[in-house]
Write an enzyme that holds these catalytic residues in place. Structure first.
Site, PDB file in Angstrom:
ATOM      1  N   ASP A 185      13.357-109.256  32.007  1.00  0.00           N
ATOM      2  CA  ASP A 185      12.311-109.014  32.349  1.00  0.00           C
ATOM      3  C   ASP A 185      12.139-109.706  33.926  1.00  0.00           C
ATOM      4  O   ASP A 185      11.066-109.711  35.024  1.00  0.00           O
ATOM      5  CB  ASP A 185      11.055-108.383  31.763  1.00  0.00           C
ATOM      6  CG  ASP A 185      11.504-107.171  30.305  1.00  0.00           C
ATOM      7  OD1 ASP A 185      12.283-107.044  30.608  1.00  0.00           O
ATOM      8  OD2 ASP A 185      10.254-107.450  29.326  1.00  0.00           O
ATOM      9  N   GLU A 241      14.001-113.804  18.464  1.00  0.00           N
ATOM     10  CA  GLU A 241      14.315-112.697  20.359  1.00  0.00           C
ATOM     11  C   GLU A 241      15.729-113.417  20.896  1.00  0.00           C
ATOM     12  O   GLU A 241      16.078-112.238  21.750  1.00  0.00           O
ATOM     13  CB  GLU A 241      13.468-112.553  20.432  1.00  0.00           C
ATOM     14  CG  GLU A 241      13.065-111.259  21.634  1.00  0.00           C
ATOM     15  CD  GLU A 241      11.206-110.573  22.352  1.00  0.00           C
ATOM     16  OE1 GLU A 241      10.546-111.176  21.855  1.00  0.00           O
ATOM     17  OE2 GLU A 241      11.527-110.080  23.322  1.00  0.00           O
TER      18      GLU A 241
HETATM   19  C1  GLC Z   1      12.331-107.029  26.142  1.00  0.00           C
HETATM   20  C2  GLC Z   1      13.309-107.837  27.095  1.00  0.00           C
HETATM   21  C3  GLC Z   1      14.797-106.202  27.120  1.00  0.00           C
HETATM   22  C4  GLC Z   1      14.429-105.724  25.531  1.00  0.00           C
HETATM   23  C5  GLC Z   1      12.534-105.312  25.139  1.00  0.00           C
HETATM   24  C6  GLC Z   1      13.408-105.073  23.744  1.00  0.00           C
HETATM   25  O1  GLC Z   1      11.357-105.948  26.918  1.00  0.00           O
HETATM   26  O2  GLC Z   1      13.619-108.098  28.173  1.00  0.00           O
HETATM   27  O3  GLC Z   1      15.136-106.799  27.564  1.00  0.00           O
HETATM   28  O4  GLC Z   1      15.063-104.292  25.803  1.00  0.00           O
HETATM   29  O5  GLC Z   1      12.994-106.313  24.935  1.00  0.00           O
HETATM   30  O6  GLC Z   1      13.902-106.098  23.132  1.00  0.00           O
END
Ligand code: GLC
Length: 425
Positions: free
Chosen positions: A167, A397
Site C-alpha cells: 500500500d 501482520e
Molecule cells: C493491507 C496490505 C495488503 C493486504 C491487506 C489485507 O492492505 O497492504 O497487501 O492484502 O492489508 O491483509
C-alpha cells in the site's frame, strides 16, 4: 512455544478467522475477504484440510466479474470496522466488491494444491475442480493482459497503490503526486482506530487512496476507461514478477489438462513478459524497480519486490548477480530479511507498513525463488528468519527487520498460513 504448539496456534488462528467458506485477514482491521490473502491462506489450510483449501479459492472466484476481473476485496457481509466500505466503492455488484484487483498469486497456489492432491493419490477426485478453476484463472490472466498492460509490454500496470498489495511503498510517492486530493472531502479512517498510526500510511497517502477510488467510481468502474485515464499508472515490479510466475504455473496446468489453445496463449504471455520486463531494470540502481508509465521514470527504490525476479524465473546471470550483491548488503544491515525497503534508504522506517517491515508472504515468494534458482544458503536465511520472527513474536501482520517485534495487527491469517505451509516446516 515449540513447533507443534506453533502449528496448533496457526490452525486456531485460521479457524477463528474463518467466516464459512472464506477467511478474513484479521477480524478487526480487515473484516472481509481479500484476494491474495485468501490465496496464501489456502496454502495453510492445505496442510490439514484439503477441502477447505480449495473452497477458499472457489469462494473468491464466485466474486469474479464477467470480464475476468477478480476484485481485491469481497464484501460478503458489511462491517462498520473498515473504511472504505462497500457503499464507498459502489461497484453495483452482487456480492459487493471493490473495483481494483491484487497481485495474481492464485494460479501458483492452485498449482501447489493440485500437486499436493496428486501426491496424496487424489488427483482424480480434484480434477473437475481444477478444470473449473483453470477457466476462472485463465479469464483473470487475460484481464491483466487486456486492462493492466495498456502498451502490451508484458508488465502489470497498477491503477491504485492497494492493487500492488504494498500500500504505502515509497515507490508510489512520486507517481502519486499528480493525484488531486482537493475534492476528497471528509472521511473517517478506521485503521488508525485499531492500530498505532505510526505503523500505518499517512493522511496524504490515504487521501490519494480515496481520490483514486472516487475516480474509478466516476468511470463506473469501466476498466478500459480507467486504464486510459487514471491519474496513477505505475508498472509495478512486484505484480509483474508475480504474474510472470503465475502464467508459467498456469501454463503447466494447461499442459496437464490438455488445453492446447490456452497453453499457446499462455506461452505468448510468458514470452511477452520475458522480453518486456527488462523495462523495469534500473541501470543506475542495478536493481529491478517499478516504473511510472506516465513519466517513464523508474522509482529507483530497492524494495522486497525487487527480489521477486528469482520467483519469476528470470534467469539472467548478470542481473541475478547484481541482486545478490544487494541481498548481501541488506542482509548485513538487518537482523531479519527481507525488509520491505532498503534499510540504507533515508525513508526506511522499521515499523511503518511497507516502508521497512518484513512480510511473511513476501519472504515465502522470495525464499521459494532463491531456492529454485539454486541460491540455497540465501533461501535458508530467508526462511529461517521468517521462522524466528514468528516463533519469537507471534503471528503478526509484519515485523521490524531490526528488532523483530510485531508491526500492525496480530493473529494474521496469512502469517499463520505461511507458518504452516513453509516457515514452520
Ligand atoms: C493491507 C496490505 C495488503 C493486504 C491487506 C489485507 O492492505 O497492504 O497487501 O492484502 O492489508 O491483509
Amino acid at each position: 512455544m515449540n513447533s507443534a504448539e506453533l502449528d496448533r496456534r496457526a490452525r486456531e488462528i485460521l479457524a477463528a478467522n474463518d467466516r464459512g467458506g472464506y477467511t478474513v485477514p484479521n477480524g478487526r482491521v480487515y473484516p472481509f475477504q481479500w484476494n491474495w490473502d485468501s490465496a496464501f491462506v489456502a496454502l495453510g489450510f492445505d496442510r490439514f484440510d484439503r477441502e477447505r483449501a480449495w473452497t477458499e479459492i472457489e469462494t473468491l472466484f464466485k466474486a469474479q466479474w464477467e470480464d475476468g476481473f477478480l476484485p481485491h476485496i469481497v464484501f460478503w457481509k458489511d462491517d462498520p470496522g473498515y473504511f472504505p466500505g462497500p457503499s464507498v466503492w459502489d461497484t453495483g455488484r452482487q456480492p459487493v466488491t471493490s473495483g481494483i484487483t491484487q497481485p495474481p498469486v492464485a494460479a501458483s497456489v492452485v498449482r501447489r494444491l493440485w500437486e499436493s492432491a496428486t501426491k496424496a493419490g487424489e488427483s482424480e477426485k480434484w480434477r473437475p475442480r481444477l478444470e473449473a478453476l483453470f477457466d476462472r484463472l485463465m479469464a483473470w490472466h487475460r484481464w491483466f493482459r487486456d486492462f493492466r498492460d495498456p502498451e502490451g509490454r508484458g508488465v502489470v500496470v497498477a491503477m491504485h497503490p492497494w492493487e500492488t498489495g504494498r500500500d504505502n511503498s515509497p515507490e508510489w510517492d512520486a507517481p502519486g503526486e499528480p493525484i488531486d486530493v482537493s475534492r476528497v472531502g471528509e472521511y473517517t479512517r478506521r485503521d488508525t482506530g485499531h492500530i498505532d498510526s505510526k505503523m500505518r500510511p499517512t493522511k496524504l497517502e490515504y487521501d490519494r487512496y480515496v481520490a483514486l477510488v472516487q475516480y474509478g467510481r466516476a468511470q463506473g468502474w469501466d476498466h478500459g476507461r480507467i486504464a486510459a485515464g487514471n491519474p496513477f499508472r505505475v508498472a509495478d515490479v512486484g505484480m509483474s514478477m508475480i504474474l510472470l510466475r503465475a502464467n508459467r504455473d498456469l501454463l503447466a496446468l494447461a499442459e496437464l489438462l490438455g488445453r492446447d489453445s490456452e497453453a499457446d496463449e499462455l506461452r505468448a504471455m510468458v514470452g511477452t513478459a520475458e522480453r518486456g520486463i527488462a523495462w523495469l531494470w534500473d541501470e543506475a540502481k542495478q536493481s529491478w524497480c517499478s516504473r511510472d508509465l506516465l513519466t517513464r521514470r523508474s522509482s529507483g527504490f530497492v524494495t522486497s519486490a525487487s527480489f521477486l525476479s528469482f520467483y519469476a524465473g528470470l534467469a539472467d546471470p548478470e542481473k541475478d548477480k547484481a541482486m545478490l550483491t544487494h541481498l548481501e548488503r541488506i542482509g548485513a544491515a538487518v537482523r531479519f530479511l527481507m525488509p520491505s525497503l532498503d534499510p540504507h534508504d533515508p525513508g526506511f522506517q522499521m515499523i511503518r507498513y511497507w516502508r521497512g517491515p518484513v512480510w511473511a508472504v513476501v519472504n515465502y515468494m522470495i525464499g521459494t525463488g532463491l531456492e529454485e534458482a539454486g541460491h540455497e544458503s540465501w533461501a535458508q536465511r530467508v526462511r529461517g528468519d521468517t521462522r524466528t520472527l514468528i516463533a519469537r513474536n507471534g503471528f503478526y501482520e509484519a515485523f521490524s527487520p531490526i528488532e523483530g517485534t510485531g508491526s500492525g495487527g496480530g493473529d494474521f491469517s496469512w502469517t499463520a498460513a505461511i507458518w504452516l505451509a513453509w516457515a514452520g516446516l
